[in-house]
Write a protein that holds these residues in place. Sequence first.
Motif, mmCIF file in Angstrom:
data_model
loop_
_atom_site.group_PDB
_atom_site.id
_atom_site.type_symbol
_atom_site.label_atom_id
_atom_site.label_comp_id
_atom_site.label_asym_id
_atom_site.label_seq_id
_atom_site.Cartn_x
_atom_site.Cartn_y
_atom_site.Cartn_z
ATOM 1 N N SER A 192 8.789 -14.470 -10.042
ATOM 2 C CA SER A 192 9.009 -13.203 -10.734
ATOM 3 C C SER A 192 7.706 -12.411 -10.810
ATOM 4 O O SER A 192 6.614 -12.962 -10.653
ATOM 5 C CB SER A 192 9.570 -13.447 -12.144
ATOM 6 N N TYR A 219 18.059 -18.973 -13.707
ATOM 7 C CA TYR A 219 17.389 -17.878 -13.001
ATOM 8 C C TYR A 219 18.300 -17.287 -11.924
ATOM 9 O O TYR A 219 18.472 -16.064 -11.837
ATOM 10 C CB TYR A 219 16.091 -18.393 -12.391
ATOM 11 N N ARG A 222 21.818 -15.916 -13.734
ATOM 12 C CA ARG A 222 21.810 -14.853 -14.731
ATOM 13 C C ARG A 222 20.677 -13.844 -14.537
ATOM 14 O O ARG A 222 20.891 -12.640 -14.692
ATOM 15 C CB ARG A 222 21.729 -15.465 -16.133
ATOM 16 N N PHE A 223 19.493 -14.348 -14.212
ATOM 17 C CA PHE A 223 18.367 -13.432 -14.103
ATOM 18 C C PHE A 223 18.557 -12.472 -12.923
ATOM 19 O O PHE A 223 18.385 -11.259 -13.052
ATOM 20 C CB PHE A 223 17.072 -14.227 -13.927
ATOM 21 N N ARG A 224 18.911 -13.035 -11.745
ATOM 22 C CA ARG A 224 18.965 -12.217 -10.542
ATOM 23 C C ARG A 224 20.013 -11.118 -10.620
ATOM 24 O O ARG A 224 19.847 -10.052 -10.013
ATOM 25 C CB ARG A 224 19.255 -13.113 -9.317
ATOM 26 N N GLU A 227 18.434 -7.903 -12.752
ATOM 27 C CA GLU A 227 17.115 -7.309 -12.509
ATOM 28 C C GLU A 227 17.224 -5.950 -11.812
ATOM 29 O O GLU A 227 18.239 -5.668 -11.163
ATOM 30 C CB GLU A 227 16.264 -8.275 -11.679
ATOM 31 N N TYR A 229 14.381 -5.706 -15.010
ATOM 32 C CA TYR A 229 14.461 -5.593 -16.464
ATOM 33 C C TYR A 229 13.294 -4.750 -16.975
ATOM 34 O O TYR A 229 12.238 -4.660 -16.334
ATOM 35 C CB TYR A 229 14.408 -6.972 -17.120
ATOM 36 N N ASP A 243 18.509 -4.439 -19.079
ATOM 37 C CA ASP A 243 18.686 -4.789 -17.667
ATOM 38 C C ASP A 243 18.771 -3.534 -16.818
ATOM 39 O O ASP A 243 18.549 -2.417 -17.307
ATOM 40 C CB ASP A 243 19.910 -5.685 -17.478
ATOM 41 N N ASP A 252 19.153 -12.682 -25.187
ATOM 42 C CA ASP A 252 19.020 -13.777 -24.225
ATOM 43 C C ASP A 252 17.604 -14.346 -24.206
ATOM 44 O O ASP A 252 17.352 -15.360 -23.551
ATOM 45 C CB ASP A 252 19.388 -13.303 -22.810
ATOM 46 N N ARG A 269 15.999 -15.922 -19.726
ATOM 47 C CA ARG A 269 16.874 -16.233 -18.595
ATOM 48 C C ARG A 269 16.194 -17.082 -17.519
ATOM 49 O O ARG A 269 16.211 -16.772 -16.323
ATOM 50 C CB ARG A 269 17.429 -14.941 -17.979
ATOM 51 N N VAL A 271 12.977 -17.679 -17.166
ATOM 52 C CA VAL A 271 11.621 -17.252 -16.825
ATOM 53 C C VAL A 271 10.748 -17.321 -18.072
ATOM 54 O O VAL A 271 11.119 -16.790 -19.129
ATOM 55 C CB VAL A 271 11.599 -15.826 -16.238
ATOM 56 N N SER A 297 12.277 -10.105 -9.706
ATOM 57 C CA SER A 297 11.872 -11.084 -8.701
ATOM 58 C C SER A 297 10.880 -10.443 -7.742
ATOM 59 O O SER A 297 10.946 -9.234 -7.472
ATOM 60 C CB SER A 297 13.094 -11.582 -7.918
#
Length: 522
Positions: A192, A219, A222-224, A227, A229, A243, A252, A269, A271, A297
């Motif tokens: 990231s 990651y 949920r994170f991808r 993004e 963010y 987001d 979160d 999330r 990270v 990312s």
Amino acid sequence: MRISTAQFYQTSSSNYQTNFSNVVNTGQQATDNIRVRTAADDPVGAARLLQLQQQSSLLDQYSGNVTNVRNSLGTSESTLNGITNILARVKELAIGAGSGGFTDTDRKANAQELAQLEEQLYSLMNSRDENGKYLFSGSRADTPPYAKNADGTYTYQGDEGSLNLQVGDMLSIAANENGYQVFEQALNTSRSKVTMTAPTVNDGRLALSNGQVSGSTVYNDRFRSGEPYTITFVSGTQYKITDAGNNDVTLDAAGGGTFNGKSGTINFRGVDMRMDVTPKPGDTGAELAGHTFTLASKPDDISGSRSPGNPSQVQNTGAQIVDADLYHKAFPGGGAVFKFTSPTDYEVYAQPMGPNSSPVATGTMTGNTTTVAGVQFTFDNNAATNPMKAGDQYAIKVDAHQTQNILDSVSEFRKALAMPVDNDQASRQKYLAALDSAIGNLESGANKVAEAISSIGARGAALDVQAETNESLKMANTITQSSIRDADPAEVLTRLSLQKTMLEASQLAFTKISSLSLFNRL
């Protein structure tokens, strides 16, 4: 019935020869105890013996393969154990380098030791077996698995294949490890990137590290999907995260967006970001409000290198994604090969390129730049002094930051140790982030090596079981061949005695009968 003298002699001679042949054959059996020498002795038994001999030859070949695989696995395991020991020492240096009492001089000394460990690691990863073949190049056993680039990074030159040997009728075992699986697939925890967007001039009060991936599943799941963010600090103790759709996802984060106003960690999330708060004299904490960062990312990095056998000396000097959507849709994710068919015309192949591969793109370069599937490539060719030539090839590598080979992890850590940070807060923040990355990536790399060692152990156990099975089959094969081929000594001696008696009787009968004649009555 009348029998002529000629007929009598012919019949007697035939009987004698038959009896004599039987005695000779049986005598030979009594000497060497072999019953079946030719198919005429026992057609069914001879056919069965041929099948058993073929099986015996296969079992002998399997035995040789078992020995070769066992030796190769033993060499690989010893080498990987050596790599594990080096990684353990590097991790010790990484953990120790986080001590607050370390100075630039201490870190420089550690960097010197780390340089030696890096060379040892490079040497071990390019190890050969007793036949001079590289252990970790996959099926390209004559190619060194790793090469060091001019920028200090390392490139894997092997493939993802393996050398399988048949050790049983239904079992083949890989005799080697490929470096792609062992060294290239270690998860990269530094995937990231954090960028400060406000204030436009960094006031030094607040800094966020790029973050470390602590949970790959969270990651990726949920994170991808949300993004990039935006992290906005609304006070000296609170922050807000939105987001890409401007939805509030602050809950979160661990703590729900609150912190104690001091340095710490933001967990969001999967990270983990290091948060460094450096207040200035007279600050109350309210000064942190308005500090804003973007979190996403890392974008893919693309680089190209010329083939050593190129007719020209032209280098690929840059690669830049100019159309992200087209790039993600069309550019080969595993990398590509540029192949020039003239000074301006080229073909692009997806990696790995084989003899029957078809180009995924073609084009003509104007000047020294060209764009392929959303990526612009720049070369340092010059029509007058350094022209491109037909036959030039360039390997294009795509780094999606999902994985990182352990050599690059060690190299980056060594470079971080060489950074002077004692009197520079910003440099120290970068150093601590690099240290977090090194510890995470070294742990990930060590885990992949441990998995390889475990895999070798499992194959070794399967090999031992198969070797025992082969020995049992070999023993059964020998017994079965013996039961078909060998004679029964008691039966042979009894038959030999009978046949000798018959031979003597035939000789005596011939003598007596041949003496009978009408002339004896005259």
